[in-house]
Design an enzyme around this catalytic site. Structure first.
Site, PDB file in Angstrom:
ATOM      1  N   GLU A 124      26.211 -81.150 -10.162  1.00  0.00           N
ATOM      2  CA  GLU A 124      26.103 -79.704  -9.983  1.00  0.00           C
ATOM      3  C   GLU A 124      24.713 -79.264  -9.520  1.00  0.00           C
ATOM      4  O   GLU A 124      24.057 -78.438 -10.137  1.00  0.00           O
ATOM      5  CB  GLU A 124      26.505 -78.993 -11.273  1.00  0.00           C
ATOM      6  N   GLU A 173      35.284 -84.060 -13.309  1.00  0.00           N
ATOM      7  CA  GLU A 173      35.473 -83.304 -14.547  1.00  0.00           C
ATOM      8  C   GLU A 173      36.805 -82.584 -14.455  1.00  0.00           C
ATOM      9  O   GLU A 173      37.078 -81.911 -13.455  1.00  0.00           O
ATOM     10  CB  GLU A 173      34.346 -82.286 -14.780  1.00  0.00           C
TER      11      GLU A 173
END
Length: 1011
Positions: A458, A525
């Site tokens: 991220e 994820e």
């Protein structure tokens, strides 16, 4: 001289730090090396150090490193450990925002000078005899986030990167006798802009610290490659060795022996170093291949000789032969398409934070193996070396992720806004980021468990991260490279070898897979396991066999990040963000684990274990079909156990040895008695269990199971016989029989008393229940906002009619309810009393268009809390919901009421069971109430000491009142719990309850007598 300016200088991330190198161990003799264990040439500095804390650099003890500065009066601190968990400062939990957001108006690479806590550490050591007259180095395995080192008043070096080792040469500064080591640790530095992971913000020396020395001829760096040929049967071994101070070791040589698990030598090679380097290559012949299913390890035994032919150093490196590659657009291990059944895992302990222990890691490894989890992503930083060694040994696939996350620099409250993203395309950030990549790869490169390097998490996308990816490929072509952030900027798509997305819905993944994609897909994820979650996991795992290019995913995440804290009365509880007065904070968003923070397993694991099974079992009356989806492992080492049950009681069982090779299926017959002559419900359980104990589970431990149920129809049971007496008063309607009495209130609009003998069972009357205590996922979709009218409907109903009717052998009292949510919404509850004292309860719902979906349709009532024992004939043993029931199995189980609720960080809906046929609620004497539903139309049920509203109003378990009641909620249907994410993903449509339909359920209450 050291400078505080380094803390905010992106170009200074290390001073005098040694180059990163492999984490291999070395010994003086091969016998020592093969035995393993502690290295004699290391000396631990773990233990109690002297410590001083300062809230900012200006107030620190600036000269503490000087030899004449007396630190004896300082406090003590344990190393390794976090400063904030030992009495100084406070831990802070934030997710995506930077921890100083709203407190300091900073932009990268600036660091606050007024709110940057400093920990000053000091200890003394005397050089061990084994290190006299030898070079001496110090290794800090993990310090958060930047630190300066002095020895005997002399500046040694500076380092950043909290999660890879920083090592320094102490040789020029060591002296005889006591040596004063001083370490100044700053919580924030330029590196903090790259360490914005979703975790608690700590600081300090939180991993091991040790001295080490080296022999005169020493292999500083070792890279062992254990590959396979194109047939995936023949081993190809190479070892690259780099000497320390090569000019001082002329004519050094090495011998490499490869030994199998039994200690037999299978290949040998020798060679001399040239220019300090030596590459040895061996054709090993046919080898046992390494995989998570069969983690077979060889030992590469390396003997290093000085110019006189004397043994100078012995190294033993575990080796696993395997090939991981992209083949025909599929990720393949040893030639076979791999499916990652994974989790993201933070290093975490509820008392020690990220300073976890060997025992923690061993528990985690066993838990992964026992629950069919074959892969871990090290979210989002390199772990301790021991973790990779255990993954090698036990068999766990690893995505090793570098220490990079800059989430707060490009995403603000969910919106993508990368105007000041780092590292992005900023050349000044290239070196600091590349250093983190190099530090991870060089340390971890010899571990066969690591299949994929990850460029971090991220951090958006850009040229810097692309260069990291290219570095990984060039330095280690035997592994693939992962990075998810290119999803936000396809200009940098080549950064990742696979398509990797976070929290994509199953339909979105399917759309990608149907579009002839160029890359295979993994969910780095998915299934956000916050609180009561993991509903709908099957929608992802079903893609595995439907689309070859879907290659699995990694659940977020493994363990709740909650810290032990005491309430005002001295009782310990698991605390989350904000509980330490930490602001800003993201509160309970740290509670996403399928394991509780205290390392006990949550009920969510039941679903994960089943859906991650490599072995699928479909039993029938004649046998079981076994589909073996393992890549390499057959059913050798497993035993088949099968059992036949009749309405909760085992009536037959058997055991058989089975042989089903990998990627095949077989039908295994077994003999069970004919049950066609006895009406009722039967089920067959078939399990594969360990035939012998392993390092991670005992013999008989269940690996996989399947279940089938069937009904043998029979004649309807006759009505109970006996007298019934009805008294209709002005306010109440009473029905009595032999040994029981039932009272209905026209005024209260409900059943108000059910008395067996002298026992009153109803403490609070039943009422229609539409609301559940919102789960974390419910809050994420603002359920209280969109459907809160059902909360009001539950709390405020109006009885619109009472009807008494009598038939032979029965008396029925019906109540009709209306609700303010809508004039057309009605619920009818009819209680039919039989002569034996049983009461059948029928509840019907008639809905209306234009209303929000129902959280549930049920009936709730209270008993005294004395009735605190339960026995279930239902789906279990752990809680389950309509979208999280695959891992549950029909059975009978017993629990105390206090054990039925799940220990989520924030109180919420929990403890539900689907497929409920029978529940007994009894007191210590075994007397109480029994609830029965039809075998063909079972109900859902939960039993708790708290109402939905009490749970709704509590932010912590300690806010709940002392138990006074046992609350029983019977539902015809409750919506699923969801789990695609926890910030906006609704429960899948098929697991919702439309408000405009008609619903009905029924059950029977009766006396439970002691057994």
């Amino acid at each position: 001289m050291p400078s505080l300016a380094w803390l905010s200088d992106v170009g200074v991330y290390q001073v005098n730090r040694l180059d990163a190198h492999s984490d291999h161990r070395y010994y003086a003799t091969m016998e020592e090396a093969e035995a393993g264990g502690a290295m004699p040439l290391r000396h631990s500095l773990n233990g109690t150090w002297k410590f001083s804390y300062a809230a900012n650099p200006a107030s620190r003890a600036e000269d503490f490193y000087r030899p004449d500065f007396d630190c004896g009066g300082w406090d003590d601190i344990e190393v390794p450990g976090h400063i904030q968990l030992q009495g100084w400062g406070r831990p802070q939990y934030v997710n995506t925002m930077y921890p100083w957001d709203g407190l300091d108006g900073l932009r990268p690479p600036d660091v606050s000078q007024t709110s940057n806590p400093v920990g000053s550490y000091a200890t003394t050591f005397e050089l061990p005899m084994s290190m006299k007259d030898r070079p001496v180095f110090i290794s800090f395995q993990g310090v958060e986030s930047a630190f300066y080192v002095w020895l005997n008043g002399e500046f040694v070096g500076y380092g950043e990167d909290s999660f890879t080792p920083s090592e320094f040469d102490l040789t020029p500064y060591v002296r005889e006798g006591d040596n004063k080591l001083a370490v100044e640790v700053y919580q924030r530095s330029t590196g903090s802009w790259l360490e914005d992971q979703d975790f608690w913000r700590f600081s300090g020396i939180f991993r091991d610290v040790y001295l080490y020395t080296i022999p005169g001829v020493h292999v500083r760096d070792l890279f062992v490659r254990a590959d396979l040929d194109d047939t995936y049967t023949t081993g190809l071994l190479s070892a690259d060795l780099l000497l320390e101070n090569a000019p001082l070791a002329p004519r050094a040589a090495a011998k490499l022996e490869l030994k199998d698990a039994a200690g037999a030598v299978v290949a040998t090679g020798t060679g001399e170093f040239a220019g300090g380097r030596l590459k040895l290559s061996l054709d090993v012949g046919r080898v046992e291949r390494w995989s998570a299913e069969n983690p077979y390890l060889y030992k590469a035994c390396i003997s290093v000789y000085n110019g006189q032919g004397e043994l100078a150093e012995a190294i033993v490196q575990n080796v696993g032969f395997r090939r991981f590659e992209m083949k025909d657009k599929l990720m393949c291990l040893n030639g076979e398409r791999i499916v990652f059944k994974g989790v993201n895992r933070h290093e975490f302990n509820c008392r020690r934070g990220r300073a976890i222990t060997r025992e923690d890691m061993l528990w985690d490894i066993a838990t992964l193996k026992r629950n069919n989890i074959n892969a871990v992503r090290t979210s989002h930083y390199p772990n301790q070396t021991l973790w990779y060694e255990l993954c090698d040994e036990y068999g766990v696939y690893v995505i090793d992720e570098m220490n990079l996350e800059s989430h707060g620099s490009w995403q603000k409250m969910g919106a993508v806004e990368p105007s000041w993203n780092v590292p992005g395309n900023r050349p000044e950030w290239r070196d600091i980021v590349m250093d983190r990549a190099r530090s991870m790869l060089e340390r971890d490169k010899n571990h066969p468990s690591i299949l994929i390097w990850s460029c971090g998490n991220e951090s958006y996308a850009g040229e810097v991260i692309l260069q990291v990816s290219n570095y990984f490929r060039e330095a280690d072509p035997g592994r693939l490279v992962h990075y998810e952030g290119v999803f936000h900027n396809r200009e940098y798509d080549e950064t990742s070898d696979m398509e990797s997305r976070m929290y994509a819905k199953p339909a979105d993944i399917e759309a990608y897979l149907q579009a002839d994609p160029a890359k295979p897909y993994i969910s780095c994820e998915y299934m956000h396991a916050m609180g009561n979650s993991v509903g709908g996991l099957h929608k992802y795992t079903e893609l595995e066999n439907k689309y070859p290019m879907y290659q699995g995913g990694f659940i977020w995440d493994y363990i709740d990040q909650a810290l032990v804290k005491k309430d005002r009365y001295g009782r310990e509880f698991l605390a989350y963000g904000g509980d330490f007065e930490d602001r800003p904070t993201d509160y309970s968003f740290c509670g996403n684990g399928i394991v509780y923070a205290d390392r006990t397993v949550t009920p969510k694991m039941q679903e994960v274990k089943f859906l991650y099974q490599n072995y699928k079992l479909a039993p029938s009356a004649n046998g079981v079909k076994i589909v073996n989806e393992s890549l390499f492992a057959g059913t050798d080492g497993l035993s088949l156990v099968y059992r036949l049950y009749y309405e909760g009681t085992e009536i037959a069982s058997g055991r058989a040895e089975v042989s089903v090779p990998a990627q095949t299926s077989a039908f295994v017959p077994f003999g069970l008695p004919d049950v066609s002559d006895k009406p009722g419900e039967y089920w067959i359980d078939a399990s594969l269990v360990l035939a012998e104990a392993t390092a991670w589970a005992e013999a008989g431990f269940e690996i996989a199971f399947g279940q089938t149920t069937f009904l043998v129809p029979g004649a309807e049971k006759p009505l109970p016989e006996g007298p019934l007496r009805v008294v209709e008063g002005d306010v109440n309607i009473g029905v009595a029989g032999n040994g029981f009495a039932v009272l209905f209130s026209k005024q209260a609009g409900s059943l108000v008393s059910l008395r067996y003998g002298s026992r009153e069972m109803i403490a609070v009357p039943p009422y229609p229940q539409f609301w559940r205590a919102t789960t974390d996922n419910d809050k994420g979709v603002s359920l209280a906002y969109s459907a809160g009218a059902w909360l009001a409907a539950t709390a405020a109903r109006k009885c619109d009619g009472v009807l008494l009717s009598e038939e032979k052998g029965t008396v029925t009292v019906s109540f009709d309810y209306i609700f303010g949510i809508g004039a057309d919404v009605r619920v009818a509850v009819a209680y039919t009393v039989f002569a034996d004292g049983s009461v059948r309860v029928r509840s019907k719902y008639r809905g209306a268009a234009g209303l929000p979906n129902l959280p549930m349709f049920g009936l709730s009532f209270k008993l005294s809390a004395d009735y605190d024992e339960t026995e279930w004939y239902a789906m279990g043993p752990e809680e389950n919901y309509i979208d999280r029931v695959h891992g549950a199995r029909l059975g009978t189980f017993r629990r105390k009421v206090t054990e039925l609720a799940s220990r989520y960080l924030v109180p919420q809906e929990s403890g539900n069971r689907t497929g409920v046929r029978r529940v007994r609620l009894t007191d210590a004497t075994g007397a109480g109430l029994e609830l029965n539903a039809s075998l063909s139309t079972p109900v859902e049920c939960s039993v708790s000491h708290y109402t939905a509203l009490e749970l709704e109003n509590a932010a912590h378990p300690w806010e709940l009142p002392q138990p006074h009641y046992t609350v029983v909620t019977v539902a015809g249907r409750q919506m699923g719990v969801g789990g695609d994410d926890s910030w906006g993903a609704p429960v899948h449509r098929e697991y919702q309850i439309p408000a405009d339909g008609e619903l009905a359920f029924e059950f029977t209450l009766s006396r439970a007598t002691p057994r």
